[in-house]
Design an enzyme around this catalytic site. Structure first.
Site, short mmCIF file in Angstrom:
data_model
loop_
_atom_site.label_atom_id
_atom_site.label_comp_id
_atom_site.label_asym_id
_atom_site.label_seq_id
_atom_site.Cartn_x
_atom_site.Cartn_y
_atom_site.Cartn_z
N GLU A 161 0.83 -1.21 0.00
CA GLU A 161 0.00 0.00 0.00
C GLU A 161 0.87 1.26 0.00
O GLU A 161 0.65 2.18 0.79
CB GLU A 161 -0.93 0.01 1.23
CG GLU A 161 -2.00 -1.05 1.17
CD GLU A 161 -3.10 -0.87 2.22
OE1 GLU A 161 -4.18 -1.42 2.03
OE2 GLU A 161 -2.88 -0.17 3.23
N GLU A 238 -6.47 -7.78 -0.53
CA GLU A 238 -6.87 -7.87 0.88
C GLU A 238 -8.36 -7.61 0.92
O GLU A 238 -8.80 -6.46 0.79
CB GLU A 238 -6.16 -6.83 1.75
CG GLU A 238 -4.73 -7.16 2.07
CD GLU A 238 -4.08 -6.09 2.94
OE1 GLU A 238 -4.79 -5.47 3.76
OE2 GLU A 238 -2.88 -5.84 2.76
#
Ligand code: GLA
Length: 591
Positions: A161, A238
């Protein structure tokens, strides 16, 4: 270079040239007792997963800049990868270097910030050089486990991320190149939050597959990924089906039917998925991370996450619901769903011996050289645990103690051994009124590192006393510092409780018998805050602030016959007993 086992086509993956959909679940080997890895992997396959995903925590694998790679016990990643292959599972590997994951420092070793000016997760050569040295030792034992060499790893993630953190594309390129140049030939991917427009763009690299992280709004999230990347597989790397807890908040849960309906939407849309978490496990020892948004908020010991498998590895409501959903889209093994493992209950442990902490700290832990002002834990080269700082108060009388530089994270203050109060990172600019009984009284400050920030700009924030300490506005000079990493308790001088004056903080010791080891949960009614070990295995922190009220004890930690419980209790206790129960209590649920 070989053709990677996993490749991308215009609308999906190909594995060895055949269309393939990744149905993966996250499970971090470093949060599960290694004797239980095989059990958890089998349960992953039986739910219908074809792949498992794990991060790799740099901070544990390379605890010191010069230490060799640590690859034993809970950190034996090659063994975990072999077990996955034996179970017929593929692996998505996320070596970071930054992993977030509610893990101490997001996995970045605290020794990186010995140089406080280092720019973490950037192309700062101090950071990339350390990263390169780590990958030099990490990757050789992992290469045999890559699919190119017949192993289980079919894809490797670049950073984590990154779009939520920075825009240093040169750094992302460095990580990419660092993996490739050390022999990683598998498909590489990045992951970024779908919900924040610019993250996908900022965290992506040309020629590297972009994937998205999200827990709901399935169609919008997939559309955001598609808008960013017009061709290629859609992958939710995710899919958040639960959430983590902070001390002092409610326990987070997500309805199983709601999560299963979203999983169905994802699979119906043809997307690949990594369920985060399939099995969360536990932040054993001092491994939990923390958030720091408005204020510092450490993560609890349990990483149950309301995942498909509970913290103790039993199929929960989501396990059954997800298995049904997966069966609509892919073959699911016909073997029966495993039953919950047996649990021990009804065992009371009397803690009959104790040892005060402060004298132990000063007698067994050599002080580091006396310094003018307190030194931080990073300066001490200590990664986790506690530090005891000592000095003298030159004058008698009432006054105000102030940690002018702040504290990381929680300081208990003692004057001549008597508790005088607590100051925490959350409230570091407060002062503490002190009464100094005589000139030359001893001031002791016990500081607990409650977990390194794992998300956002404060990753790497220092621990310990963070600058000068003043009393009535005047800096106190001449500090002795004692390290308390608490990695080995064999020298704690326990004595019968009756013969030991009640002092806080203190270690407490008790023994209990077990016939056949099985999973159980340690309940500590009347105890307030501290650490727990069974047979030397550090279960983690407890705190009556909640929400978590019991600590998971994996069966392999116990042995037939006599077992040993040690608590470090930071305050007084109304009870000299602990209980082992068959039911976890993770606290009241967030409405
Ligand atoms: C992000 C991170 C994960 C984890 C989750 C929340 O998606 O990538 O490591 O921190 O948030 O649990």
């Amino acid at each position: 270079m070989h053709t990677p086992a996993l490749a991308t086509a215009s609308d999906g993956f190909l594995l060895h040239g055949e269309p393939f959909r990744i149905i993966s679940g996250a499970m971090h080997y470093f949060r599960i007792h290694p004797d239980l890895w095989a059990d958890r992997l089998r349960k992953a396959r039986l739910m219908g997963l074809n792949t498992v995903e794990t991060y790799v925590p740099w901070n544990l694998h390379q605890p010191d800049p010069d230490s060799p790679l640590v690859l034993d016990g809970l950190l034996d990643l090659p063994r975990y990868l072999s077990l996955a292959r034996d179970e017929g599972l593929h692996v998505l590997l996320r070596p970071g270097p930054y992993i977030c994951a509610e893990w101490d420092g997001g996995g970045l070793p605290s020794w990186l910030t010995t140089d406080p000016d280092i720019r973490l997760r950037s192309s700062d050569p101090r950071f990339t050089a350390a990263l390169d040295r780590y990958l030099d030792i990490l990757l050789p034992p992992l290469l045999p486990h890559m699919a190119a060499n017949g192993g289980s790893v079919i894809a490797v993630q670049v950073e984590n991320e990154y779009g939520a953190y920075g825009d240093d594309t040169a750094y992302l390129k460095h990580v990419h190149q660092a993996l490739r140049s050390r022999g990683v030939e598998e498909l590489l991917f990045t992951c970024d939050q779908a919900g924040s427009g610019h993250h996908l763009a900022a965290g992506s690299l040309p020629g590297v597959l972009s994937t998205a992280t999200f827990g709901g709004r399935i169609e919008e999230s997939l559309a955001a990924l598609r808008a960013h990347q017009p061709e290629g597989p859609l992958m939710c790397s995710e899919f958040w089906i639960g959430w983590f807890d902070h001390w002092g908040e409610e326990h987070h849960v997500r309805d199983a039917a709601n999560a299963a309906a979203d999983l169905d939407r994802l699979l119906a849309a043809g997307a690949s998925v990594n369920i985060y978490m399939f099995h969360g496990g536990t932040n054993f020892g001092f491994t939990n991370g923390a958030n720091h948004d408005q204020c510092y908020a450490p993560i609890v010991t349990s990483y149950d996450y309301d995942a498909a498998l509970t913290e103790s590895g039993d199929p929960g409501p989501k396990y059954h619901a997800f298995r049904e959903v997966i069966a609509r889209h892919a073959p699911v093994p016909e073997e029966p769903v495993p039953a919950p493992a047996p649990k021990l209950s009804g065992i009371t442990v009397e803690l009959t011996r104790r040892a005060p902490l402060l004298p132990y700290a000063t007698s067994t832990a050599e002080p580091v050289a006396r310094t003018e002002h307190p030194v931080t834990m990073e300066e001490l080269g200590q990664r986790s645990g506690y530090v005891l700082y000592r000095t003298t108060l030159p004058e008698a009388g009432d006054g105000l103690l102030h940690f002018a530089g702040g504290v990381g994270d929680r300081a208990q203050v003692f004057v001549d051994g008597a508790p005088a109060g607590v100051l925490e990172r959350e409230r570091h600019d407060e002062t503490l009124p002190l009464r100094v009984p005589q000139p030359g009284a001893t001031l002791e400050v016990l500081v607990e590192n409650m977990g390194g920030v794992n998300y956002g700009p404060r990753i790497g924030a220092p621990k310990g006393l963070l600058g000068p300490v003043t009393f009535n506005g005047t800096a106190l000079h001449g500090w002795d510092t004692h390290r308390l990493p608490l990695t080995d308790l064999s020298a704690v001088p326990f004595a019968p409780a009756e013969a030991t004056p009640v002092t806080v903080p203190a270690f407490h010791h008790g023994t209990f018998d077990v016939d056949t080891p099985a999973d159980t949960f340690l309940s500590l009614p009347g105890w307030t805050k501290g650490q727990a070990w069974i047979n030397g295995f550090h279960l983690g922190r407890y705190w009556n602030r909640g929400p978590q009220r019991t600590l998971y004890v994996p069966a392999p930690v116990l042995r037939p016959g006599a077992n040993e419980l040690v608590l470090l209790e930071l305050n007084a206790t109304t009870n000299a007993r602990a209980e082992l129960t068959d039911t976890p209590d993770l606290g009241p649920v967030k409405p």
